[in-house]
Design an enzyme around this catalytic site. Structure first.
Site, mmCIF file in Angstrom:
data_model
loop_
_atom_site.group_PDB
_atom_site.id
_atom_site.type_symbol
_atom_site.label_atom_id
_atom_site.label_comp_id
_atom_site.label_asym_id
_atom_site.label_seq_id
_atom_site.Cartn_x
_atom_site.Cartn_y
_atom_site.Cartn_z
ATOM 1 N N ASP A 252 0.842 -1.200 0.000
ATOM 2 C CA ASP A 252 0.000 0.000 0.000
ATOM 3 C C ASP A 252 0.881 1.256 0.000
ATOM 4 O O ASP A 252 1.623 1.486 0.939
ATOM 5 C CB ASP A 252 -0.895 -0.037 1.250
ATOM 6 C CG ASP A 252 -1.724 1.224 1.398
ATOM 7 O OD1 ASP A 252 -1.901 1.949 0.396
ATOM 8 O OD2 ASP A 252 -2.196 1.482 2.535
ATOM 9 N N ASN B 270 -0.263 4.533 -0.337
ATOM 10 C CA ASN B 270 -0.868 5.805 0.088
ATOM 11 C C ASN B 270 -1.684 5.691 1.374
ATOM 12 O O ASN B 270 -2.630 6.439 1.592
ATOM 13 C CB ASN B 270 -1.726 6.384 -1.043
ATOM 14 C CG ASN B 270 -2.905 5.469 -1.375
ATOM 15 O OD1 ASN B 270 -2.921 4.311 -0.972
ATOM 16 N ND2 ASN B 270 -3.891 5.987 -2.084
ATOM 17 N N ASP C 43 -4.021 3.830 2.756
ATOM 18 C CA ASP C 43 -5.457 3.628 2.947
ATOM 19 C C ASP C 43 -5.778 2.174 3.293
ATOM 20 O O ASP C 43 -6.933 1.765 3.302
ATOM 21 C CB ASP C 43 -6.258 4.089 1.712
ATOM 22 C CG ASP C 43 -5.916 3.280 0.471
ATOM 23 O OD1 ASP C 43 -5.010 2.412 0.537
ATOM 24 O OD2 ASP C 43 -6.558 3.501 -0.575
ATOM 25 N N ASP D 173 -1.850 -1.186 -3.959
ATOM 26 C CA ASP D 173 -2.156 -0.414 -5.165
ATOM 27 C C ASP D 173 -1.003 -0.490 -6.167
ATOM 28 O O ASP D 173 0.048 -1.095 -5.890
ATOM 29 C CB ASP D 173 -2.454 1.045 -4.785
ATOM 30 C CG ASP D 173 -1.437 1.583 -3.784
ATOM 31 O OD1 ASP D 173 -0.224 1.518 -4.102
ATOM 32 O OD2 ASP D 173 -1.829 2.022 -2.683
ATOM 33 N N ASP E 104 -5.348 -9.879 -15.953
ATOM 34 C CA ASP E 104 -6.324 -10.928 -15.678
ATOM 35 C C ASP E 104 -7.597 -10.589 -16.452
ATOM 36 O O ASP E 104 -8.258 -9.595 -16.164
ATOM 37 C CB ASP E 104 -6.592 -10.947 -14.159
ATOM 38 C CG ASP E 104 -6.958 -12.311 -13.638
ATOM 39 O OD1 ASP E 104 -7.792 -12.983 -14.283
ATOM 40 O OD2 ASP E 104 -6.432 -12.707 -12.579
ATOM 41 N N ASP F 9 -9.455 -15.860 -16.744
ATOM 42 C CA ASP F 9 -10.295 -16.303 -15.639
ATOM 43 C C ASP F 9 -11.414 -17.224 -16.131
ATOM 44 O O ASP F 9 -12.131 -16.893 -17.074
ATOM 45 C CB ASP F 9 -10.904 -15.046 -15.001
ATOM 46 C CG ASP F 9 -11.635 -15.320 -13.713
ATOM 47 O OD1 ASP F 9 -10.970 -15.662 -12.728
ATOM 48 O OD2 ASP F 9 -12.875 -15.195 -13.697
ATOM 49 N N GLU G 279 -7.065 -20.370 -16.823
ATOM 50 C CA GLU G 279 -7.428 -21.004 -15.563
ATOM 51 C C GLU G 279 -8.244 -22.235 -15.938
ATOM 52 O O GLU G 279 -9.338 -22.128 -16.484
ATOM 53 C CB GLU G 279 -8.270 -20.062 -14.700
ATOM 54 C CG GLU G 279 -8.604 -20.707 -13.366
ATOM 55 C CD GLU G 279 -9.639 -19.957 -12.537
ATOM 56 O OE1 GLU G 279 -9.665 -20.165 -11.320
ATOM 57 O OE2 GLU G 279 -10.419 -19.180 -13.102
ATOM 58 N N HIS H 171 -4.480 -17.124 -5.265
ATOM 59 C CA HIS H 171 -5.384 -16.357 -4.405
ATOM 60 C C HIS H 171 -6.683 -17.102 -4.089
ATOM 61 O O HIS H 171 -7.509 -16.583 -3.340
ATOM 62 C CB HIS H 171 -5.692 -15.028 -5.086
ATOM 63 C CG HIS H 171 -6.468 -15.211 -6.361
ATOM 64 N ND1 HIS H 171 -5.945 -15.892 -7.454
ATOM 65 C CD2 HIS H 171 -7.722 -14.860 -6.708
ATOM 66 C CE1 HIS H 171 -6.855 -15.933 -8.406
ATOM 67 N NE2 HIS H 171 -7.935 -15.316 -7.992
ATOM 68 N N ASP H 172 -6.888 -18.264 -4.683
ATOM 69 C CA ASP H 172 -8.124 -19.021 -4.457
ATOM 70 C C ASP H 172 -7.948 -20.211 -3.518
ATOM 71 O O ASP H 172 -8.906 -20.945 -3.278
ATOM 72 C CB ASP H 172 -8.673 -19.546 -5.791
ATOM 73 C CG ASP H 172 -9.175 -18.428 -6.684
ATOM 74 O OD1 ASP H 172 -9.628 -17.393 -6.139
ATOM 75 O OD2 ASP H 172 -9.116 -18.589 -7.909
HETATM 76 C C1 GLC Z 1 -11.618 -17.425 -10.747
HETATM 77 C C2 GLC Z 1 -10.820 -16.508 -9.865
HETATM 78 C C3 GLC Z 1 -11.551 -16.328 -8.576
HETATM 79 C C4 GLC Z 1 -12.886 -15.702 -8.875
HETATM 80 C C5 GLC Z 1 -13.672 -16.502 -9.909
HETATM 81 C C6 GLC Z 1 -14.785 -15.696 -10.486
HETATM 82 O O1 GLC Z 1 -11.725 -18.696 -10.212
HETATM 83 O O2 GLC Z 1 -9.523 -16.979 -9.716
HETATM 84 O O3 GLC Z 1 -10.833 -15.551 -7.662
HETATM 85 O O4 GLC Z 1 -13.639 -15.598 -7.706
HETATM 86 O O5 GLC Z 1 -12.862 -16.887 -11.002
HETATM 87 O O6 GLC Z 1 -14.293 -14.679 -11.320
HETATM 88 CA CA CA Z 2 -3.504 2.166 -1.253
#
Ligand code: GLC
Ligand code: CA
Length: 552
Positions: A21, A23, A25, A29, A98, A200, A255, A328-329
């Site tokens: 981050d 700035n 908040d 970013d 993405d 995605d 993906e 991230h999933d």
């Molecule tokens: C993909 C992404 C996930 C998102 C889903 C819907 O699986 O990696 O984070 O929630 O698609 O876009």
């Molecule tokens: Ca920020």
């Protein structure tokens, strides 16, 4: 075999909200990423993948896009992006974005228009259906995030389809205008110089005609047979390739939701000119039986080996994979597949050795380079992820699990595990921000952080740097032919790889016990996550979670 730049490269995924981050908040970013470009370069990674940075109401943290050609104000503005792209390129790295093309946000202008009336020109950008004969949703499809995949719109008396949250209406790819809009958005970013896209849930874009009910076969099978791999999918992907991607020096990473080893080559076979590579879910979900938040089996090494093998055999020389052990999933890789307790450092390093020596492009996730671990959230107001929140709410109604076990599952498998802010140092908020971050920092940041590992030659971080550098110098890591050794061994994963006259042998101990491995080859350790290689009587004594690459 075609040797393209992206094959030997390492992809590093950034989840911008949690990276840095700039700035104060509490939200990561683009300028935060710019500040850390030297750090990223020091990792020896080649391609940065940014999770969505586009305008979004953030129902699903950017995976619900309200404007495909604008930057989310919380993340910065277009000139920040252009500076980031330029500086990434100046440092010899590439940048991919993405692309969320299966659905947009219900706050996108297209959907706001579509809702206005049945004859609005944007109506057909989405999937609308009348209620079923008995009333209620048109079919039995379930959303990935719980509940029906259909939401009722009382103004028109019709339902719209949303495979994810109700704020993520699915786009209707049958409509050529929708496809053109997406292709134009792709061109917009490629013309700025981005190097490609992670796509995605791309296997979901073509829906089955007549929206047939799903059979009662478990969610994974439903995804494969009903939601993904639709009738016009490959036609759309080819069109996307000829219309857009093929005109640029850019690549696509799919993906692979709903893709299995049997149909994978339809997506990534070079000759078909659709997508360049994919990461599949079999490894990522190998500890998950049916779906998330259902009874999970524990980690089983032979099962994992057979998945790697099956996929390798299926796509070998006809297509390309990306190797992801986390993103991230999913929960944190070291907590799921390694040992985040006593052998935290050893197992994090060993997992990288395994990942870096599988065929395919190495795909790593932010924070894994310092061995970030799962977090324990104590109350529901600490949970941020919509998937976990929906599961929790639904469970309150159905009482399928006790409150306590529902929470246990969230802490074990929930996506917030991977989304906690990056632990830069041992100062307040782990140096991520000077304000309270949007998601709790893992309290172990005093022990696990970048600054500490930077100055420690034995750290996970420096191990990553070194291994990624060595991987670039040895084609055998990436392209070598694979030979399994003692395949059924439940504790050891061992294999040889050969490329031309180069040969390596990889020994990985997935247990807390010492194991003897016969070794009469007298080989040199190229990589070792322990200080020593103990050889006794012609046997290597593999220590708990020891990982070694021998050069033969
Ligand atoms: C993909 C992404 C996930 C998102 C889903 C819907 O699986 O990696 O984070 O929630 O698609 O876009
Ligand atoms: Ca920020």
């Amino acid at each position: 075999m075609e040797l393209s730049w992206f094959k030997k490269g390492t992809i590093y995924q950034i989840y911008p909200r949690s990276f840095n981050d700039s700035n104060a908040d509490g939200i990561g970013d683009l300028r935060g990423i710019i500040e850390k470009l030297d750090y990223l370069q020091s990792l020896n990674v080649d391609i940065l993948w940014l999770s969505p940075i586009f305008s979004s109401p953030n129902d699903d943290n950017g995976y619900d896009i309200s404007d495909y050609c604008a930057i989310m104000p919380e993340f910065g503005n277009m000139s920040d992006f252009e500076e980031l792209l330029q500086k990434t390129h100046d440092k010899g790295m590439r940048l991919i974005l993405d692309l969320v093309a299966n659905h947009c946000s219900d706050e996108h202008m297209w959907f706001e228009e579509a809702k206005k009336s049945k004859d609005n020109p944007y109506r057909d950008y989405f999937h609308w259906k009348k209620p079923s004969a008995e009333g209620g949703p048109p079919n039995n499809w379930k959303s990935f995030f719980g509940g029906s995949a259909w939401e009722y719109d009382s103004a028109s008396g019709e339902y719209y389809l949303h495979l994810f949250t109700k704020k993520q209406p699915d786009l209707n790819w049958e409509n050529p205008k929708v496809r053109e809009e997406i292709y134009n958005a792709m061109k917009f970013w490629l013309d700025k110089g981005v190097d490609g896209f992670r796509m995605d849930v791309i296997p979901l874009i073509s829906k089955r005609e007549g929206y047939p009910d799903a059979p009662d076969v478990g969610f994974r099978k439903i995804i494969e047979n009903v939601y993904a791999n639709g009738p016009r999918l490959h036609e759309f992907l080819k069109e996307m390739n000829t219309t857009v991607i093929s005109h640029y020096d850019a690549f696509s990473l799919a993906e692979g939701v709903g893709i299995n080893y049997e149909n994978a080559s339809l997506y990534i076979d070079y000759d078909r000119k659709e997508l360049d590579m994919l990461y599949h879910f079999d490894i990522l979900e190998c500890t998950i039986v049916n779906g998330k938040f259902e009874e999970a089996s524990s980690f089983d090494l032979p099962h994992m080996k057979s998945i790697f093998k099956r996929w390798r055999d299926a796509v070998h020389k006809k297509g390309w994979l990306a190797n992801a052990m986390g993103n991230h999933d999913f929960a944190r890789m070291v907590s799921r597949f390694g040992n985040d307790d006593k052998y935290w450092s050893q197992s994090a390093k060993m997992l990288l050795i395994m990942q870096a020596t599988q065929n395919g492009t190495l795909n790593i996730y932010q924070g894994d380079e310092i061995g970030m671990t799962n977090i324990t959230l104590d109350t529901i107001d600490e949970v941020r992820d919509v998937q976990s929140l929906n599961f929790y709410k639904e469970n309150l109604e159905t009482r399928k699990y006790s409150n306590e076990s529902a929470f246990k599952m969230i802490n074990k498998e929930g996506r917030d595990n991977a989304r906690t802010p990056i632990q830069w140092n041992n100062e307040k908020h782990a140096g991520f921000s000077s304000k309270t971050p949007w998601l709790k920092v893992n309290p172990n940041y005093k022990e696990i952080n970048v600054a500490k590992q930077n100055s420690d030659p034995d750290s996970i971080l420096n191990f990553y740097r070194n291994l990624l550098k060595i991987r670039k110098q040895h084609d055998v890591f990436v392209y070598g032919d694979f030979e399994e050794l003692d395949f059924d061994n439940p504790n050891l994963y061992m294999y040889k790889k050969t490329y031309g006259h180069k040969k390596i042998k990889v020994l990985l101990n997935f247990s807390t016990l010492i194991h003897d491995v016969n070794s009469n080859e007298g080989a040199e350790a190229l990589i070792n996550n322990y200080d020593d290689l103990i050889i006794d009587n012609g046997c290597i004594k593999l220590q708990p979670y020891q990982g070694v690459i021998l050069e033969l």
